[in-house]
Scaffold this active site. Structure first.
Site, PDB file in Angstrom:
ATOM      1  CD  GLU A  54     -98.198 -74.374  83.842  1.00 41.55           C
ATOM      2  OE1 GLU A  54     -97.001 -74.360  84.197  1.00 41.55           O
ATOM      3  OE2 GLU A  54     -99.101 -73.799  84.467  1.00 41.55           O
ATOM      4  CB  CYS A  85     -98.487 -67.939  85.379  1.00 41.93           C
ATOM      5  SG  CYS A  85     -97.299 -68.013  84.020  1.00 41.93           S
TER       6      CYS A  85
END
Ligand code: THU
Length: 126
Positions: A54, A85
């Site tokens: 990401e 996360c």
């Protein structure tokens, strides 16, 4: 749109550098004006140097001049799809709107879709 994002994320996952965890993660990120950036996880033998898929996608986009994102799809080759996360969620806090969409996917397809606010209702902001 999310079908094509799924294909892009799967394709980026195949570029992952993940010799330590063996988890291949791919992200497909959409800017508010519809441009798509992909990313994969890039691990390091000094583990803390690892960067998630990401963040790779977000940092690529920001460095190309894009700072507003409407959607991200995260694909992982694991049975249960992974949410970004907490470090990635904090990076997202900088550039995502509350209504931006977050799709979580595995090799069976998209398993969950939520807004960024649902994923991270209390983001830290200065
Ligand atoms: N990983 C991601 O790419 N995105 C996340 O949000 C969670 C974790 C990667 C980092 C590492 O390469 C592997 O997955 C296992 O933690």
């Amino acid at each position: 749109m999310s079908d094509s994002l799924y294909k892009i994320a799967v394709d980026y996952a195949s570029r992952a550098h993940a010799p330590y965890s063996k988890y291949l993660v791919g992200a497909a990120l959409v800017t508010n004006d519809g441009k798509v950036f992909g990313g994969c996880n890039v691990e390091n033998s000094s583990y803390g140097g690892t960067v998630c898929a990401e963040r790779v996608a977000i940092l690529k986009a920001v460095s190309e001049g894009y700072k507003n994102f409407s959607e991200i799809l995260v694909y992982t080759n694991s049975d249960s799809p992974w949410p970004p996360c907490s470090i990635c969620q904090q990076t997202m806090a900088e550039f995502f709107s509350e209504s931006s969409k977050v799709h979580l996917a595995n090799n069976k397809g998209i398993q969950k879709t939520m807004t960024y606010k649902e994923l991270n209702p209390y983001p830290f902001k200065l």
